[in-house]
Design a protein around this motif. Structure first.
Motif, short mmCIF file in Angstrom:
data_model
loop_
_atom_site.label_atom_id
_atom_site.label_comp_id
_atom_site.label_asym_id
_atom_site.label_seq_id
_atom_site.Cartn_x
_atom_site.Cartn_y
_atom_site.Cartn_z
N GLY A 378 4.08 38.34 -70.25
CA GLY A 378 2.93 37.71 -70.89
C GLY A 378 1.91 37.24 -69.88
O GLY A 378 1.86 37.72 -68.74
N THR A 379 1.09 36.27 -70.28
CA THR A 379 -0.01 35.80 -69.44
C THR A 379 -0.10 34.28 -69.47
O THR A 379 0.25 33.63 -70.46
N LEU A 380 -0.58 33.73 -68.36
CA LEU A 380 -1.00 32.34 -68.27
C LEU A 380 -2.46 32.36 -67.85
O LEU A 380 -2.81 33.02 -66.86
N THR A 381 -3.31 31.67 -68.57
CA THR A 381 -4.74 31.69 -68.29
C THR A 381 -5.28 30.29 -67.99
O THR A 381 -4.74 29.29 -68.47
N ASN A 382 -6.36 30.27 -67.21
CA ASN A 382 -7.01 29.01 -66.81
C ASN A 382 -6.02 28.08 -66.13
O ASN A 382 -5.91 26.90 -66.45
N VAL A 383 -5.30 28.63 -65.15
CA VAL A 383 -4.31 27.85 -64.41
C VAL A 383 -5.04 27.13 -63.28
O VAL A 383 -5.30 27.70 -62.21
N THR A 384 -5.41 25.89 -63.50
CA THR A 384 -6.24 25.19 -62.53
C THR A 384 -6.10 23.68 -62.64
O THR A 384 -5.77 23.14 -63.71
N ASN A 385 -6.33 23.01 -61.52
CA ASN A 385 -6.47 21.55 -61.51
C ASN A 385 -7.88 21.15 -61.08
O ASN A 385 -8.13 20.00 -60.73
N ASP A 386 -8.80 22.11 -61.11
CA ASP A 386 -10.20 21.89 -60.75
C ASP A 386 -10.90 21.21 -61.93
O ASP A 386 -11.13 21.82 -62.97
N THR A 387 -11.25 19.95 -61.78
CA THR A 387 -11.84 19.20 -62.88
C THR A 387 -13.21 19.74 -63.30
O THR A 387 -13.60 19.61 -64.46
N LEU A 388 -13.94 20.35 -62.35
CA LEU A 388 -15.23 20.94 -62.71
C LEU A 388 -15.04 22.13 -63.65
O LEU A 388 -15.78 22.28 -64.63
N ALA A 389 -14.04 22.97 -63.36
CA ALA A 389 -13.75 24.10 -64.25
C ALA A 389 -13.20 23.61 -65.58
O ALA A 389 -13.52 24.15 -66.64
N ALA A 391 -13.87 20.88 -67.06
CA ALA A 391 -14.93 20.27 -67.89
C ALA A 391 -15.53 21.29 -68.85
O ALA A 391 -16.01 20.93 -69.92
N LYS A 392 -15.46 22.58 -68.48
CA LYS A 392 -15.96 23.64 -69.35
C LYS A 392 -14.89 24.12 -70.32
O LYS A 392 -15.18 24.48 -71.45
N ASP A 393 -13.64 24.16 -69.86
CA ASP A 393 -12.53 24.59 -70.71
C ASP A 393 -11.29 23.85 -70.23
O ASP A 393 -10.75 24.14 -69.16
N LYS A 394 -10.83 22.89 -71.00
CA LYS A 394 -9.76 22.00 -70.54
C LYS A 394 -8.36 22.49 -70.87
O LYS A 394 -7.37 21.81 -70.57
N TYR A 395 -8.24 23.67 -71.47
CA TYR A 395 -6.92 24.14 -71.90
C TYR A 395 -6.35 25.22 -70.99
O TYR A 395 -7.02 26.21 -70.67
N MET A 396 -5.12 25.02 -70.55
CA MET A 396 -4.33 26.08 -69.92
C MET A 396 -3.46 26.70 -71.01
O MET A 396 -2.80 25.98 -71.77
N LEU A 397 -3.47 28.03 -71.10
CA LEU A 397 -2.76 28.73 -72.17
C LEU A 397 -1.66 29.61 -71.59
O LEU A 397 -1.80 30.17 -70.50
N HIS A 411 8.39 35.35 -79.45
CA HIS A 411 6.98 35.31 -79.04
C HIS A 411 6.52 33.86 -79.14
O HIS A 411 6.57 33.27 -80.22
N ALA A 412 6.11 33.28 -78.01
CA ALA A 412 5.71 31.88 -77.99
C ALA A 412 4.36 31.71 -77.31
O ALA A 412 4.05 32.42 -76.34
N LYS A 413 3.56 30.78 -77.84
CA LYS A 413 2.27 30.45 -77.26
C LYS A 413 2.22 28.96 -76.98
O LYS A 413 2.57 28.15 -77.84
N PHE A 414 1.77 28.60 -75.78
CA PHE A 414 1.65 27.20 -75.38
C PHE A 414 0.18 26.89 -75.11
O PHE A 414 -0.57 27.73 -74.60
N ARG A 415 -0.20 25.67 -75.42
CA ARG A 415 -1.57 25.21 -75.19
C ARG A 415 -1.48 23.81 -74.55
O ARG A 415 -0.98 22.87 -75.17
N PHE A 416 -1.95 23.69 -73.32
CA PHE A 416 -1.84 22.43 -72.57
C PHE A 416 -3.24 21.83 -72.37
O PHE A 416 -4.12 22.50 -71.83
N ASP A 417 -3.40 20.58 -72.79
CA ASP A 417 -4.63 19.85 -72.52
C ASP A 417 -4.54 19.24 -71.12
O ASP A 417 -3.85 18.24 -70.91
N MET A 418 -5.23 19.86 -70.17
CA MET A 418 -5.08 19.48 -68.78
C MET A 418 -5.69 18.11 -68.46
O MET A 418 -5.33 17.48 -67.47
#
Length: 596
Positions: A378-389, A391-397, A411-418
């Motif tokens: 599968g995939t992990l997207t928006n894997v970041t601790n950059d607060t500027l990034a 601010a545009k999209d706060k979810y890691m999926l 089949h599982a989907k996770f949504r994390f509010d960073m």
């Protein structure tokens, strides 16, 4: 006619002899001058910290060739001590030895006329590089107050421009030693490195050229192997090969391992605590569009894509050893990522064919059980601790698929509010058809219970949670579910009592299907309060378990009624008494003591 050819040949011979003579003269008379300038250049460009020594310098001016034999670049310890006293010493100190350094086709006329150094190639044979890193707190602020002098600024007094076609480094060895603030030393080494650097340009504009990395167009490196043993003796890390290309901005690691150095028995005997034993392996780890400059200068990992292919992540615990309770609030994976000091920003991580296995040694039965999620992809997207990034999209999926126990399709989907202060997250999932007895691989060793039969037709769940509570719905479609209780090794029971106990559980406690015999469909309404000492993944499992119990028809009220009936049954016959004792312990073993 013959006389003409004699003249032509004669003139050519004279020219060659004259050039040879001039070349010999300049080689002989310029050698001291070149040696002086070379050593002075090293000294001035390093603020007198380093000195250059060598056994021999051979020059051929006509061809533009230069060879250094057994060259040594070494720091002057007295100068370094003075720099430390003045709080100007760098953290890194180098010691370099080169068996042979060949410079080919350098233009002497360009040096004389324009102060430009043009070189076709440089070959370094068997360089040995030793790097010692010593932390100096003042260097954390010096760079802001006084920017470091660039390479061009260091050489501009001698050359206006330096242009080198390529540099080849063959069979290099690199040793790194780091002395930390606590006095602890970290050491590792690399052997047989192959490095090629192409198109080097050093002038007043090259440093700001974004198409170049440290004045170069391309750096290619191949490291054939690496192994590192951690100082605590518990783990080792290694890879088979590392390939780097700064022009394509790629990095490839093959046969990557982070694994225990000790067997399971020796690991826990040495640790004396029930900690998670980790074993990681990946056939390949490939990074695209990696920002090498940020990685080198600021230890920041910025990349577009990472591919992790074919491997395993095996986690193991041993409940025969004590586990020290630790508050796990705020320790979810996405919360830990936000606390990493160095910036991480990865657009997408692609995972393919990774087996995830959790195993455990039972403290009561001394048997190993495990649950596996095979071929996780599968995939992990928006894997970041950059607060500027963020601010545009706060979810890691995370969007992952796997085969549970190598059978049912999950089949599982996770949504994390960073950016959430309370660790907000959610997860949804489905599990396809599989046989319930497939879970006996974990149930019997750890809980002394087996599923005799059962058809799982499907599972669906949607849970939202924080650090403190999880809520959601759990739907479990199944039929023909039957439980088989096993004899407790510490409390031998008659087979007949175990059969009666299993009968009571199957008839009085658990619905054998959902919808049940009355065609009532049970939906699990998850409302689970987290135990602070439970990890994120254990809390996730217990939230799902809350839904499983409800869909199986086991509510708190029904459990209480069953206990009352079991107490009455104790007064009927001794055999029933034994059976009731078995059934009374069923929930405690199956649900209350189930560990991650």
């Amino acid at each position: 006619m013959k006389s003409i050819w004699k003249w032509v040949i004669g003139i050519l011979v004279l020219i060659v002899v004259a050039l040879a003579g001039i070349s010999w003269y300049f080689s002989r008379n310029w050698k001291p001058l070149v040696e002086q300038q070379l050593k002075e250049l090293v000294k001035s460009s390093t603020d007198s910290l380093y000195q250059l020594h060598y056994d021999d310098l051979d020059m051929t001016i006509a061809l533009g060739n230069l060879t250094l034999k057994n060259a040594v670049l070494r720091a002057d310890t007295l100068v370094y001590a003075q720099m430390e006293a003045a709080k100007l010493a760098p953290d890194n100190l180098y010691d370099i030895e080169i068996k042979e350094l060949k410079v080919k086709r350098f233009g002497i006329l360009d040096i004389l006329r324009n102060r430009e150094l043009n070189i076709k190639s440089i070959d370094l044979t068997e360089p040995r590089i030793r790097l010692k890193n010593t932390y100096h707190a003042y260097n954390d602020t010096i760079s802001a107050e006084k920017p470091k002098k660039s390479l061009y600024e260091s050489i501009k007094g001698v050359f206006k421009e330096v242009n080198i076609g390529r540099i080849d480094i063959a069979n290099a060895a690199f040793n790194y030693s780091k002395l930390g603030e606590d006095g602890e030393s970290t050491d590792f080494g690399l052997d047989s490195l192959q490095i090629r650097v192409e198109d080097i340009l050093i002038d007043e504009n090259a440093q700001s050229d974004t198409s170049r990395l440290y004045y170069t167009k391309r750096i290619e490196a191949f490291i054939p192997g690496f192994e590192y043993a951690f100082s605590n003796g518990f783990y080792t890390a290694n890879f088979e090969a590392l390939q780097i290309n700064t022009e394509t901005k790629t990095l490839l690691l093959t046969q990557v391992d982070y694994k225990p150095a000790l067997s399971k028995a020796a690991f826990y005997k040495k640790h004396r605590k029930n900690v998670t034993r980790t074993d990681l392996h990946f056939d390949t780890l490939y990074i695209e569009q990696l920002d090498f400059k940020r990685l080198i200068e600021k230890q920041q990992t910025v990349a577009e894509r990472i591919y992790v292919n074919n491997g395993h992540a095996k986690l193991y615990g041993d409940k025969r050893y004590p586990k020290q309770p630790v508050n796990q609030i705020g320790q979810a994976p996405h919360q830990k990522l936000m606390r990493v000091k160095q910036m991480i920003r990865i657009d997408t991580i692609f995972v393919k064919n990774i087996d995830v296995v959790y195993g455990e040694m039972s403290g009561k039965y001394s048997r190993e059980g495990e649950i596996s999620f095979d071929d996780a992809t599968g995939t992990l997207t928006n894997v970041t601790n950059d607060t500027l990034a963020l601010a545009k999209d706060k979810y890691m999926l995370a969007d992952l698929s796997a085969r549970v126990m190598n059978k049912g399709n999950l089949h599982a989907k996770f949504r994390f509010d960073m950016l959430s202060k309370t660790g907000e997250h959610s997860y949804t999932g489905t599990l396809g058809r599989m046989n319930a007895p497939d879970f006996n691989r974990v149930l019997y060793p750890l809980l002394n219970v087996e599923i005799a039969s059962g058809n799982i037709r499907g599972i669906r769940f949607h849970i939202t949670g924080t650090d403190y509570r999880s809520r959601g719905e759990f739907r479990f479609d199944y039929d023909n579910l039957k439980i088989d209780l096993k004899a407790d090794p510490d409390k031998p029971r008659k087979k007949s009592s175990l059969k009666i106990a299993s009968f009571l559980v199957n008839k009085m406690i658990i619905n054998d299907s959902n919808p049940d015999a009355n065609e009532k469909y049970h939906v699990g309404k998850v409302n689970h309060k987290r135990v602070p000492e439970h990890t994120f993944f254990k809390n996730l499992w217990e939230s799902l378990l809350d839904g499983i119990k409800q869909t199986a028809g086991i509510s708190a009220e029904r459990e209480q009624k069953w206990k009352e009936r079991a107490e009455i049954a104790q007064h009927v016959v001794e055999q029933t008494k034994e059976s009731s004792q078995e059934t009374k312990g069923f929930f405690k073993r199956l649900f209350k003591k189930k560990e991650e």
